[in-house]
Design a protein around this motif. Structure first.
Motif, PDB file in Angstrom:
ATOM      1  N   THR A 195      43.710  39.631-110.175  1.00 11.83           N
ATOM      2  CA  THR A 195      42.680  40.448-109.519  1.00 11.83           C
ATOM      3  C   THR A 195      42.197  39.781-108.240  1.00 11.83           C
ATOM      4  OG1 THR A 195      41.948  41.371-111.637  1.00 11.83           O
ATOM      5  CG2 THR A 195      40.406  41.492-109.793  1.00 11.83           C
ATOM      6  N   ALA A 196      41.939  38.475-108.303  1.00 11.67           N
ATOM      7  CA  ALA A 196      41.482  37.742-107.119  1.00 11.67           C
ATOM      8  C   ALA A 196      42.555  37.733-106.037  1.00 11.67           C
ATOM      9  CB  ALA A 196      41.100  36.313-107.501  1.00 11.67           C
ATOM     10  N   PHE A 197      43.812  37.617-106.452  1.00 10.43           N
ATOM     11  CA  PHE A 197      44.911  37.630-105.483  1.00 10.43           C
ATOM     12  C   PHE A 197      45.016  38.986-104.794  1.00 10.43           C
ATOM     13  CE2 PHE A 197      49.325  38.712-104.520  1.00 10.43           C
ATOM     14  CZ  PHE A 197      49.654  37.697-103.637  1.00 10.43           C
ATOM     15  N   THR A 198      44.882  40.056-105.568  1.00 13.30           N
ATOM     16  CA  THR A 198      44.957  41.398-104.997  1.00 13.30           C
ATOM     17  C   THR A 198      43.882  41.592-103.937  1.00 13.30           C
ATOM     18  OG1 THR A 198      45.843  42.265-107.082  1.00 13.30           O
ATOM     19  CG2 THR A 198      44.930  43.855-105.536  1.00 13.30           C
ATOM     20  N   LEU A 235      50.811  39.307 -98.053  1.00  5.92           N
ATOM     21  CA  LEU A 235      50.802  38.972 -99.469  1.00  5.92           C
ATOM     22  C   LEU A 235      50.983  40.257-100.271  1.00  5.92           C
ATOM     23  CD1 LEU A 235      49.456  36.395 -98.238  1.00  5.92           C
ATOM     24  CD2 LEU A 235      47.960  36.340-100.236  1.00  5.92           C
ATOM     25  N   GLY A 236      51.353  40.121-101.533  1.00  3.18           N
ATOM     26  CA  GLY A 236      51.484  41.302-102.373  1.00  3.18           C
ATOM     27  C   GLY A 236      51.998  40.944-103.749  1.00  3.18           C
ATOM     28  N   LEU A 237      52.068  41.935-104.622  1.00  2.00           N
ATOM     29  CA  LEU A 237      52.620  41.759-105.963  1.00  2.00           C
ATOM     30  C   LEU A 237      54.057  42.267-105.955  1.00  2.00           C
ATOM     31  CD1 LEU A 237      49.613  43.000-108.144  1.00  2.00           C
ATOM     32  CD2 LEU A 237      50.365  40.640-107.829  1.00  2.00           C
ATOM     33  N   LYS A 238      55.018  41.380-106.151  1.00  2.00           N
ATOM     34  CA  LYS A 238      56.424  41.767-106.167  1.00  2.00           C
ATOM     35  C   LYS A 238      57.233  40.682-106.863  1.00  2.00           C
ATOM     36  CE  LYS A 238      58.563  41.616-102.173  1.00  2.00           C
ATOM     37  NZ  LYS A 238      58.906  41.766-100.742  1.00  2.00           N
ATOM     38  N   ASN A 353      39.088  36.371 -94.514  1.00  2.00           N
ATOM     39  CA  ASN A 353      37.988  36.588 -95.457  1.00  2.00           C
ATOM     40  C   ASN A 353      37.807  35.336 -96.310  1.00  2.00           C
ATOM     41  OD1 ASN A 353      36.377  37.426 -97.719  1.00  2.00           O
ATOM     42  ND2 ASN A 353      36.859  39.548 -97.210  1.00  2.00           N
ATOM     43  N   TYR A 354      36.770  34.559 -95.999  1.00  2.00           N
ATOM     44  CA  TYR A 354      36.569  33.321 -96.747  1.00  2.00           C
ATOM     45  C   TYR A 354      36.149  33.589 -98.185  1.00  2.00           C
ATOM     46  CZ  TYR A 354      34.439  29.277 -98.814  1.00  2.00           C
ATOM     47  OH  TYR A 354      34.116  28.292 -99.702  1.00  2.00           O
ATOM     48  N   GLU A 355      35.292  34.590 -98.412  1.00  2.00           N
ATOM     49  CA  GLU A 355      34.812  34.864 -99.766  1.00  2.00           C
ATOM     50  C   GLU A 355      35.974  35.164-100.714  1.00  2.00           C
ATOM     51  OE1 GLU A 355      33.476  36.053 -97.029  1.00  2.00           O
ATOM     52  OE2 GLU A 355      31.498  35.088 -97.075  1.00  2.00           O
ATOM     53  N   SER A 356      36.956  35.940-100.231  1.00  2.00           N
ATOM     54  CA  SER A 356      38.125  36.239-101.060  1.00  2.00           C
ATOM     55  C   SER A 356      38.963  34.987-101.294  1.00  2.00           C
ATOM     56  CB  SER A 356      38.983  37.322-100.394  1.00  2.00           C
ATOM     57  OG  SER A 356      38.282  38.539-100.309  1.00  2.00           O
ATOM     58  N   THR A 357      39.035  34.128-100.277  1.00  2.00           N
ATOM     59  CA  THR A 357      39.770  32.867-100.425  1.00  2.00           C
ATOM     60  C   THR A 357      39.127  31.994-101.491  1.00  2.00           C
ATOM     61  OG1 THR A 357      40.265  32.964 -98.049  1.00  2.00           O
ATOM     62  CG2 THR A 357      40.705  30.888 -99.177  1.00  2.00           C
ATOM     63  N   GLU A 358      37.806  31.907-101.449  1.00  2.00           N
ATOM     64  CA  GLU A 358      37.086  31.090-102.423  1.00  2.00           C
ATOM     65  C   GLU A 358      37.265  31.639-103.837  1.00  2.00           C
ATOM     66  OE1 GLU A 358      32.685  29.083-102.732  1.00  2.00           O
ATOM     67  OE2 GLU A 358      32.796  31.215-102.215  1.00  2.00           O
ATOM     68  N   PHE A 364      42.529  30.371-109.336  1.00  2.00           N
ATOM     69  CA  PHE A 364      43.764  29.595-109.458  1.00  2.00           C
ATOM     70  C   PHE A 364      43.485  28.263-110.141  1.00  2.00           C
ATOM     71  CE2 PHE A 364      47.236  26.864-108.364  1.00  2.00           C
ATOM     72  CZ  PHE A 364      48.339  27.698-108.237  1.00  2.00           C
ATOM     73  N   LYS A 365      42.420  27.589-109.728  1.00  2.00           N
ATOM     74  CA  LYS A 365      42.062  26.303-110.324  1.00  2.00           C
ATOM     75  C   LYS A 365      41.777  26.456-111.818  1.00  2.00           C
ATOM     76  CE  LYS A 365      41.710  23.091-106.966  1.00  2.00           C
ATOM     77  NZ  LYS A 365      42.336  21.755-107.042  1.00  2.00           N
ATOM     78  N   ASP A 366      41.040  27.496-112.184  1.00  2.42           N
ATOM     79  CA  ASP A 366      40.708  27.719-113.594  1.00  2.42           C
ATOM     80  C   ASP A 366      41.965  27.963-114.418  1.00  2.42           C
ATOM     81  OD1 ASP A 366      38.044  27.416-113.030  1.00  2.42           O
ATOM     82  OD2 ASP A 366      37.585  29.568-113.012  1.00  2.42           O
ATOM     83  N   TYR A 367      42.854  28.801-113.889  1.00  2.00           N
ATOM     84  CA  TYR A 367      44.079  29.113-114.624  1.00  2.00           C
ATOM     85  C   TYR A 367      44.988  27.886-114.701  1.00  2.00           C
ATOM     86  CZ  TYR A 367      48.517  31.265-115.887  1.00  2.00           C
ATOM     87  OH  TYR A 367      49.705  31.567-116.511  1.00  2.00           O
ATOM     88  N   GLN A 368      45.138  27.178-113.595  1.00  2.00           N
ATOM     89  CA  GLN A 368      45.998  25.995-113.581  1.00  2.00           C
ATOM     90  C   GLN A 368      45.473  24.925-114.538  1.00  2.00           C
ATOM     91  OE1 GLN A 368      46.057  23.493-110.046  1.00  2.00           O
ATOM     92  NE2 GLN A 368      48.286  23.325-110.160  1.00  2.00           N
ATOM     93  N   LYS A 369      44.163  24.766-114.608  1.00  2.00           N
ATOM     94  CA  LYS A 369      43.570  23.791-115.527  1.00  2.00           C
ATOM     95  C   LYS A 369      43.921  24.125-116.965  1.00  2.00           C
ATOM     96  CE  LYS A 369      39.110  21.794-116.893  1.00  2.00           C
ATOM     97  NZ  LYS A 369      37.636  21.827-116.663  1.00  2.00           N
ATOM     98  N   LEU A 370      43.862  25.409-117.304  1.00  2.00           N
ATOM     99  CA  LEU A 370      44.199  25.844-118.657  1.00  2.00           C
ATOM    100  C   LEU A 370      45.677  25.604-118.948  1.00  2.00           C
ATOM    101  CD1 LEU A 370      42.448  27.089-120.870  1.00  2.00           C
ATOM    102  CD2 LEU A 370      43.251  29.345-120.158  1.00  2.00           C
ATOM    103  N   ILE A 371      46.524  25.861-117.952  1.00  2.00           N
ATOM    104  CA  ILE A 371      47.960  25.632-118.102  1.00  2.00           C
ATOM    105  C   ILE A 371      48.243  24.147-118.331  1.00  2.00           C
ATOM    106  CG2 ILE A 371      50.167  25.651-116.868  1.00  2.00           C
ATOM    107  CD1 ILE A 371      49.366  28.357-117.885  1.00  2.00           C
TER     108      ILE A 371
END
Length: 378
Positions: A195-198, A235-238, A353-358, A364-371
């Motif tokens: 969702t954040a990436f989109t 960027l995109g989903l593919k 857009n910095y807010e979207s980057t943040e 990403f950090k949260d998901y990577q930490k879980l991985i």
């Protein structure tokens, strides 16, 4: 002699990613036989469908990967120290050792499709030749005299048409089927990442930074101490063309190298015209920040102007009055992310857009930490 064609094709193994609290594993294989790769080792799984007979044999011991050290507090005031040309190492040198099995499956699928496409072209040419022979047999009358000739050619045409259908089906089956199964908590984190990436992909401007170098501000009379070369990308989903997947990659176009596709447990650096690399997601050093950027072009609609400077400035930031027509330039806040690995991945992207980057950076950090936690605990 009747026309015949037979091509023995290999069944392309599927790739199944399993994400759970007990660990992450990758299974590569077909129904009845597969190899499961995880930090606890490699296992051969065999079974006889319908009889309930199953066997699991350990092939090698695993080596637990150390957890990544805790992330340092994020510095949101300064850009990353990336100087000189910004590009990844030779794509042949980047693949993670743990990902070699997936790469071999993709190469097998690619090679088989190329062979089948060549076969298809040959069969189509043969069909055209057979049609021509049948037409000539009537025009030159010998087909009317000896009816067995056009009958045989008609049979050949039917066989060739059937071979074309079968070859197209085989081509369609020569892709890697990628599936992923998540435990609920991991799936929630991954969905948040997507969702954040989109949202990030909808930024008004997205740039790939290809070089960065210091600038002598005294000589140039500029307020910018660093000059970057940037190129617009998307960027995109593919997914890569070798995958038939229910999971799309997070696609980052690369202006000076192979494009990036981020999948749930790995990143593929891929180019249709060259080789590709696969990198474990737990090996990636991912950082995000914001940068103050002196924008000499139009300010994107989703960016914030946080300051203003002059085209020619003194050391203290005041306008240099020696230059006629000196004008003000907006200073905007952009988002920036960096992906690096010890094996040579090095890419930097800038977003209007910095807010979207943040938001993407945190997801990403949260998901990577879980991985990484799942990888180290299995």
């Amino acid at each position: 002699m009747a026309w015949k064609f037979r091509r023995r094709v290999k069944i392309i193994p599927g790739v199944h990613l399993n994400f759970s609290k007990s660990g992450i594993s990758t299974s590569i294989g077909i129904k009845g036989a597969s190899v499961t790769l995880g930090s606890s080792g490699a296992y051969l799984n065999t079974s006889i469908p319908g009889l309930g007979i199953y066997n699991r044999q350990q092939l090698s011991n695993g080596v637990k990967k150390p957890m990544l050290p805790p992330a340092l507090p994020q510095n949101n005031s300064y850009p990353f120290e990336s100087r000189g040309n910004i590009f990844s190492a030779d794509i042949h040198e980047i693949t993670s050792q743990d990902m070699q099995g997936i790469k071999e499956v993709i190469l097998l699928a690619r090679q088989q499709r190329a062979t089948l496409h060549s076969d298809l072209l040959g069969i189509q040419n043969a069909l055209r030749t057979t049609k021509l022979k049948k037409t000539l047999s009537y025009l030159l009358l010998y087909g009317l005299i000896k009816k067995s000739i056009p009958e045989r050619l008609s049979n050949d045409m039917e066989a060739q048409q059937e071979a074309i259908v079968q070859t197209k089906e085989q081509i369609d089956a020569s892709f890697v089927k990628l599936k992923a199964h998540f435990d609920p908590d991991i799936e929630e984190k991954y969905k948040s990442l997507v969702t954040a990436f989109t949202t990030l992909s909808r930024s008004s401007k997205i740039w790939d930074l290809t070089s960065s170098h210091y600038e002598d501000r005294v000589v140039t009379r500029s307020s910018a101490g660093t000059v970057v070369t940037r190129r617009k990308v998307s960027l995109g989903l593919k997914s890569i063309s070798e995958f038939k997947s229910e999971v799309h990659g997070l696609y980052f176009q690369n202006a000076n190298g192979a494009d990036l596709y981020i999948y749930p447990s790995f990143i593929i650096m891929y180019s249709n015209k060259s080789d590709f690399a696969i990198i474990g997601l737990d090996e990636v050093d991912f950082q995000y920040s914001y940068v103050r950027f002196v924008e000499t072009e139009n300010v994107p609609v989703d960016s914030k102007v946080i300051d203003r400077t002059w085209a020619k400035v003194n050391k203290n930031g005041t306008p240099d009055r020696r230059f006629k027509g000196n004008y003000q330039i907006p200073v905007v806040r952009y988002g920036e992310i960096r992906l690096k690995t010890k094996t040579g991945l090095h890419e930097v992207y800038k977003f209007s857009n910095y807010e979207s980057t943040e938001a993407f950076g945190r997801a990403f950090k949260d998901y990577q930490k879980l991985i990484c936690q799942s990888t180290s605990s299995s």
